[in-house]
Design an enzyme around this catalytic site. Sequence first.
Site, PDB file in Angstrom:
ATOM      1  N   ALA A  91      -5.283  14.326   4.881  1.00  0.00           N
ATOM      2  CA  ALA A  91      -5.476  12.982   4.337  1.00  0.00           C
ATOM      3  C   ALA A  91      -6.351  12.124   5.237  1.00  0.00           C
ATOM      4  CB  ALA A  91      -4.122  12.290   4.164  1.00  0.00           C
TER       5      ALA A  91
ATOM      6  N   SER B 102      -7.946   0.716   7.717  1.00  0.00           N
ATOM      7  CA  SER B 102      -7.503   1.871   6.945  1.00  0.00           C
ATOM      8  C   SER B 102      -6.927   2.985   7.790  1.00  0.00           C
ATOM      9  CB  SER B 102      -8.659   2.420   6.106  1.00  0.00           C
ATOM     10  OG  SER B 102      -8.981   1.490   5.126  1.00  0.00           O
TER      11      SER B 102
ATOM     12  N   GLN C 198       0.821  -1.217   0.000  1.00  0.00           N
ATOM     13  CA  GLN C 198       0.000   0.000   0.000  1.00  0.00           C
ATOM     14  C   GLN C 198       0.852   1.263   0.000  1.00  0.00           C
ATOM     15  OE1 GLN C 198       1.348  -1.134   2.644  1.00  0.00           O
ATOM     16  NE2 GLN C 198       0.300  -0.655   4.541  1.00  0.00           N
ATOM     17  N   GLY C 199       2.172   1.097   0.060  1.00  0.00           N
ATOM     18  CA  GLY C 199       3.054   2.256  -0.065  1.00  0.00           C
ATOM     19  C   GLY C 199       3.206   3.055   1.208  1.00  0.00           C
TER      20      GLY C 199
ATOM     21  N   GLY D  43      -7.600   2.960  -0.001  1.00  0.00           N
ATOM     22  CA  GLY D  43      -7.081   1.616  -0.169  1.00  0.00           C
ATOM     23  C   GLY D  43      -8.033   0.522   0.232  1.00  0.00           C
ATOM     24  N   GLU D  44      -9.148   0.889   0.804  1.00  0.00           N
ATOM     25  CA  GLU D  44     -10.052  -0.161   1.226  1.00  0.00           C
ATOM     26  C   GLU D  44     -11.438   0.043   0.624  1.00  0.00           C
ATOM     27  OE1 GLU D  44      -9.731  -0.959   5.433  1.00  0.00           O
ATOM     28  OE2 GLU D  44     -11.152  -2.606   5.272  1.00  0.00           O
TER      29      GLU D  44
END
Lengths: 332, 156, 799
Positions: free
Chosen positions: C756, C556, C516-517, C760-761
């Site tokens: 942010a 997340s 996921q970075g 991703g989810e």
Amino acid sequence: MHLPKFEYLEPGETSEVVSILGKYRGQCSIIAGGTDLLVAMKQRRQTPKYVISLAKVSELKQIREEAGMISIGPLATLEEVVASGPIQKKLPVLAQAAWEVGSPLLRTVATIGGNLCLDTRCRFYNQSEFWRGARPDCFKAGGVICHVTNKENTCYSTFSGDIAPALIALNAQIQLIGDGDERWLPLARFYTGVGRIPNLLAAGDNEVLTEIKVPLPADGTKGLYRKYRFRESIDFPLVGLAAILRVDPDDGICQEACLVFSGVGSRPVQAAEAENKLIGKRLNEDIIAAAAETAAGEVHPVKTDRVNPQFKKKIVKAMVREAFTELGGVKS
Amino acid sequence: MKRLINIVVNGEPHEVAVNPEQTLLEILREELGLTGTKKGCDQGECGACTVLVDGKPVSSCLVLAVSVNGKSIATIEGLSQNGRLHPLQEAFVQHGAIQCGFCTPGMLLAAKYLLENRPLPSEQEIKEAIAGNICRCTGYVKIIEAITAVAHSTAQ
Amino acid sequence: MSKYAVVGEGLPRIDGPEKATGQAKFTVDIKLPGMLYGKILRSPYPHARIISIDTSAAEALPGVKAVITGKDIGEVRYAFVDTPRYPADERPLAIDKVRYIGDEVAAVAAVSEAVAEEALGLIKVEYEVLPAVFTPEEAIKPTAAVIHENSLEGTSAWEEWGAAGRSHDYRAEVDIDNASARSAISFGDVEEGFRQADHIREDSFDAAATAHCALEPHAAVASYDPVNGKLDLWLSTMGIFLKRFVLSKALKMPISKVRVRHSYVGGAFGGKIDVFPYEFCAAYLSMKLGRPVKIELDREEVFTTTRQRHPISIKIKTGIKKDGTIVAQDIKLYADNGGYRGSGAIVVFLCHGFSFPVYNIPNYRYEGIAVYTNNPIRGPQRGHGAPQVRFAIDSQLDMIARELGLDPVEVMLKNVRHKGDVLPNGDKLNSCGLSDAIRGAAQGVNWTVGRSQLNKGEDCAKGSGRDGARFRRGVGMSLCSMFSGAMYYPFASAAMIKLHDDGSATLFTGSQELGQGIYTTLGQVAAEELGIGLDDIRVVAGDTEITPIDLGSFLSGGALVTGNAVKLAAADARRQLLEVAAEILEVKVEDLNYRNKQIFVKGNLDKSISYAKAIQGSVFRKNGNPIIGTGSYKGNPETDRYPSLAKAKGLFTSAYGFCAQAVEVEVDTLTGKVKVLKASTFHDCGFPLNKTIVEGQVEGCVSMGMGQALSEEIVLEKGQLFNASFLNYRLPIATDTPETKDGLVDSLEPNGPFGAKEVGEGAVAGMLAAVANAVNDAVGVRIYSTPITPDKVLSALQG
Ligand SMILES: Cc1cc2nc3c(=O)[nH]c(=O)nc-3n(C[C@H](O)[C@H](O)[C@H](O)COP(=O)(O)OP(=O)(O)OC[C@H]3O[C@@H](n4cnc5c(N)ncnc54)[C@H](O)[C@@H]3O)c2cc1C
Ligand code: SF4
Ligand code: FES
Ligand code: FES
């Protein structure tokens, strides 16, 4: 999942292959590309004591054009078949079928011979040893009962090779060499239709497939191979269809029609009645629809994979319609 | 019974004693310590184990080590030269084509083979060339972008 | 130009070159001197009593070093949820009963994997096969076989963290022996709401079980050092501190003697959160033998025994006004959690929690019941409940909109929540870009143009092919929401930043890279705050001994919770740096500015000092302080409790991520095949810390969501998994890739680092209904269950 132990033999001549087969009868397997055999061995569906590689038998690899024929060595990889100039030009159905097999990573090693000898498949059989351990061995695995039908001593596992329909539609002949014995036969006769022992070699006889000969189709013959699967790569065919059509250029009457399926029976299935619905006619939408309907009646898929047989019949119908509409240039 | 095979891996000759039942993947990872080649399924279904044998991409989990005697093998470890990333590696990094990185080695080798044979592939050809390499992370979008970018830059 | 130098940019990820060259070490790549290999013997039966186990033949096999069974281990229990209400019900190796095919029965350590495999075949287990149940309908019948007979004692692993003492047993609320958990909540007055409605629909939907399919198979390497009594672990994990917590308790080791060390994780998607028996066994065997032990699962084991998405049956009744305003909704659902509870208690909470932030529904009732069956265990998977429940809600809303002659997009816009709304549980939406996301996604598939096709072709739907065109297109949309971290062990993340002589920095974080970075994203946050480049940051992560605690990469929470901790740590380091600089330059801190590792006095550029010199200065002046910054952030700063899973009370998260997903599909009316041509996702992630990474996450979600909408499905018959392989479990391959349009709605979350929040989810959850609605738009048939396979479409078309 590790491979079971075995001994690896690399004979250099066909005759040597045959003599080894005779010597270790019932205890050996031939390996070509290995993409089917090695999975079977990892899953302990096959545990040969000797694995005989054909890699050193160089004459088995060639693709040659001869008088009115193309000869293909069984060891030619599917990638070589796809890339072969003569095959692309003269047997596009075969090139298409080879292109559709598995994924690019398999076609570089998988051979055409191995593809013809491909074992039949079933959702109860193509599983790991652990998986199969949850229930008694099925008939194909050496037991009695068939888990698909709940009947004894029957097996309906499905032939799912892509190449055989194309080659049968092209009237290919194959050569089998055994102990002092060598024979040619039409590829169609290679398949027994018996799920447990789907082809003439599966019984463990000491023969090897050494050559495939395909007569060049008559001028004006068109053909295609279509494969219905959920994903455009990796997957075996749910239904594969090789279709050939030759129409008289003058009167537009169908001279020759051929339909051979994969994925709908324990052998490649030719839909002869459907062919007869086309031959001698000028193709139009209704005639094609009738042939499609007939073809669907000629196949008897069994639920050996995830999809239901009625669905496969619908797909057969759709594919026949699509194929002949395209081959015949019929407007839909 | 072990037997000796001679293989050239990433340009270097190796003599390895192997058992018949060992796959090329096992030999690379376990005997030669080349763990860049991954095992995702061990059944020829995912492409994580892709290496080039005599230049062609294969699933090394379905290749017997004994059968590659005398052949030359390229793994991911040999793709960069003298510490410089191969253009495909560079593009994968720049375009975000790498996430978890587990499919990446196989994906790169499949892409290398494609571009060597078809320097300017269409998008469909790119998709087909990597259709045996499963990637769960990226949805393939940026992988396709990265390969396209390399094709275009080398074509110029 | 962006007001930031490092965040926001799509900088290449820092682990890229390592991964591109094959150098990155994953758990499966770890090899230690003297290492042994373990394998697990598993139950071939879905439900059986173990009569006896004979391991003697296996032990006698040359090369076998140890064989263990449940008896050796004794009373050890753990689980993903371990509270007094939901006491842990999993054991590393079965003692009395096995409850699904794949349940762990014994473990072997041997000199090679092949020998260990061979040894498994020599272990003789005698079973008494028991009647089994395979669906929630069967399981809830009074006559059904009971899967967990005994009420287990509620010793909670979290008790020391203040988990409430014994709360009443959930079984008192549901009179079903096989129920494993229940969540119920309501607000407003549902009956009254339905009375006000002009139009009411009641429908049932079924969402299939699906697999994570992380490419890296699960593995564990354990290395016990008998001299120091320390255990080193390399694990496939999403949260190193959670695994350490659970494993140390299960192994009865002091938590500080267990160290989870860094290795890369080859994808997770929720499937590597739980603690698994193979991990326990690797550790146990290593402790027993004093040698490192590695256990790597094969692909079939990964499919069968490492959790799946819950299959959920959903009944939903919705009441709506003529103008499209939803006035009441009543949802009741059953989730099948398999042989053990897994995350059953969480999924029935999240089916509500991940979904209720989307629409503002004044009168609402929800009940979710998780049940035991003899199927494989279910656990978290991307979206955890959201895809299933959003499939039901948005499929039905689409139907209602059409019946009322309204555009579904308009109906969605009418009902969605907005920034500033306060949710019924008290959470406030400090950011919410849903309306913008809907408009963006709709535009991405040419919504109005796409839909007019349907309106023209409605009559072509039935009968297909002949009259209408063979291929027909349609568009559909669905929405979803997601937490950005929540209160779950270890409840907070901390971070540490160490500055170096040359002005560069090392970030220490306990987060774990799964693809996921997160290392890159956190590195960017630190670099931005410190005023240095990403190149100047090295990230040390994923090691419980050298990094501060971390919430882990699930729910997340990575970007928001750990991101905030990192930002605070960097700010702390920068403050110290500026203070020294001010002292050296003899000005006030407020007069200083910094850029490119240089600190200068505002308005007097000649007066400046480099970071390097300032750090040196700090060493000389401040008792040798080389500058270390620290920071920490809680899963949800607004609360000191985790929410009640049962009553869905309490604050859930400090920020919700949202997204709108629209697709255009093409349906082949001859074969029933559906192809997604375009997928347009507008994701409100607050602010993209790294644009490329955010896009990559969304694209991965879209692909997974598309797969789960169309072809992915765990196929079970009598508890046996028929498609435990990439060949038969049909996840998308490259040729399935649609044209994607990703848009980001920058809603700037005030609680998030630089604005942010989650990414991703979420973007899986909207795909199911989007595809179902698009299929309906194209050919006029409604599919009520996922996946939307060709045979379902064809049957529906041919009526
Ligand atoms: C993931 C995956 C996907 C696949 N998808 C497809 C697909 O879509 N379509 C398809 O058709 N196949 C598919 N296959 C099966 C297989 O890869 C191909 O059929 C391939 O062509 C087999 O060739 P091979 O050389 O690898 O065979 P091998 O595995 O070497 O041999 C297969 C069988 O043939 C016998 N044999 C081989 N050559 C000879 C010979 N000359 N004489 C006598 N016996 C011989 C072997 O003893 C063995 O029993 C797939 C396999 C995998 C693993
Ligand atoms: S059809 Fe029956 S006998 Fe044949 S493989 Fe399948 S289960 Fe076994
Ligand atoms: S590991 Fe070889 S193809 Fe998957
Ligand atoms: S990057 Fe994770 S599988 Fe491709």
